[in-house]
Design an enzyme around this catalytic site. Structure first.
Site, PDB file in Angstrom:
ATOM      1  N   TYR A  90      48.747  22.495 -30.059  1.00 38.69           N
ATOM      2  CA  TYR A  90      49.556  23.720 -30.006  1.00 38.69           C
ATOM      3  C   TYR A  90      50.719  23.645 -30.992  1.00 38.69           C
ATOM      4  CZ  TYR A  90      52.324  27.453 -27.758  1.00 38.69           C
ATOM      5  OH  TYR A  90      53.063  28.578 -27.488  1.00 38.69           O
ATOM      6  N   LYS A 126      51.466  26.073 -34.153  1.00 38.80           N
ATOM      7  CA  LYS A 126      52.688  26.876 -34.215  1.00 38.80           C
ATOM      8  C   LYS A 126      53.532  26.537 -35.431  1.00 38.80           C
ATOM      9  CE  LYS A 126      52.141  29.463 -30.618  1.00 38.80           C
ATOM     10  NZ  LYS A 126      51.801  30.895 -30.829  1.00 38.80           N
TER      11      LYS A 126
END
Length: 303
Positions: free
Chosen positions: A163, A167
């Protein structure tokens, strides 16, 4: 200054709940036509869907919206969604890349298939949607694109290597698109939200969950897609607090060739890492110039 989106057209991915829903409702309330995108629901599309429910909320309040179930990882489906928006309203002014998933695990235990899936949804999903609207925004000499990054991508967070990597990649994408879009009336920013959603509800305690609502973040999102928005900006938001995040580079220290060893780097580390006087670098070109100027000044003094 009153921010108004009357007559503008916005596409919001992952808008069937949480942050995307809050953004969609607010944009519609400010006059925008909204494409509510969410992959959730039955494959045949005959049953009630998250996107359909948000559209119903918008239309019940007098707003204008259509639902779309495009998979953001599928460019063909994304271009079909864009064509639907153009057919309905003739233009696209705003894209909010909000769709995302979590597959949390420590890096030691994380599966590579899950890693690729997270990157595909967050990064390629944003790439596909941005690419699909880019030429339309160039043609109309106006556009606003918002990436959804995260403190996890900026600062890191245990168990979120996939993640965080995704991001952080979105910040890099924002930086380049902001540079390429600036002369064409396209502003590109990133929102780093901290909110209680279906993805994060297991992380927060009851007090934090009550404070960190999606609605507390949406005003920042709307500003970043408004006509008066900055560009190439990361905005952190949560619980009503808004704060700009920046990458900062120290002034640095030039080491002559005859004293440019690992030991010399170690000896000068306090100066090298001193960010109390930042270099002011805000682009790759500026960094190149700063390093060349630093070396040139040192050579002049040496002579």
């Amino acid at each position: 200054m009153t921010i108004d989106f009357a007559g503008q057209v916005a596409i919001i991915t992952g808008a069937g709940g949480g942050l995307g829903r809050a953004h969609a409702l607010a944009l519609a309330a400010h006059g925008a036509h909204v494409v509510v995108n969410d992959i959730g629901g039955s494959p045949d599309g005959t049953s009630d869907t998250p996107a359909g429910r948000v559209v119903a909320e918008i239309t019940a309040r007098g707003g204008s919206a259509i639902a779309d179930r495009a998979d953001v990882t599928d460019y063909t489906q994304v271009t079909a969604m864009v064509d639907r928006a153009l057919s309905a309203w003739g233009r696209i002014d705003i894209l909010i890349n909000n769709a995302g998933i979590l597959r949390d695990a420590s890096f030691r235990n994380a599966g590579l298939d899950d890693f690729r899936t997270v990157l595909d949804v967050h990064v390629m999903g944003a790439v596909n949607c941005s690419k699909a609207v880019w030429q339309h925004m160039i043609t109309q000499n106006y556009g606003r694109i918002l990436m959804t990054t995260s403190a996890s991508g900026i600062y890191g967070n245990f168990g979120q290597a996939n993640y965080a990597a995704a991001k952080s990649a979105l910040v890099g994408l924002m930086n380049v698109l902001a540079i390429e879009g600036r002369s064409k009336g396209i502003h590109v920013n990133a929102l780093a939200p901290l909110a209680t959603t279906h993805m994060t509800e297991s992380i927060f305690d009851a007090t934090a969950a009550e404070i960190l609502t999606p609605e507390s973040i949406t005003p920042g999102a709307l500003f970043l897609v408004s006509a008066d928005a900055p560009t190439k900006t990361i905005l952190g938001a949560g619980g009503g607090t808004f704060a700009v995040s920046r990458m900062l580079e120290a002034q640095g220290v030039f080491l002559p060739a005859d004293t440019r060893t690992p030991d010399d780097v170690a000896r000068h580390w306090a100066q090298i890492s001193d960010s109390s006087v930042p270099s002011g670098t805000d682009s790759t070109t500026a960094q190149i110039q700063h390093f060349v100027d630093s070396a040139t000044r040192a050579a002049t003094v040496a002579r």
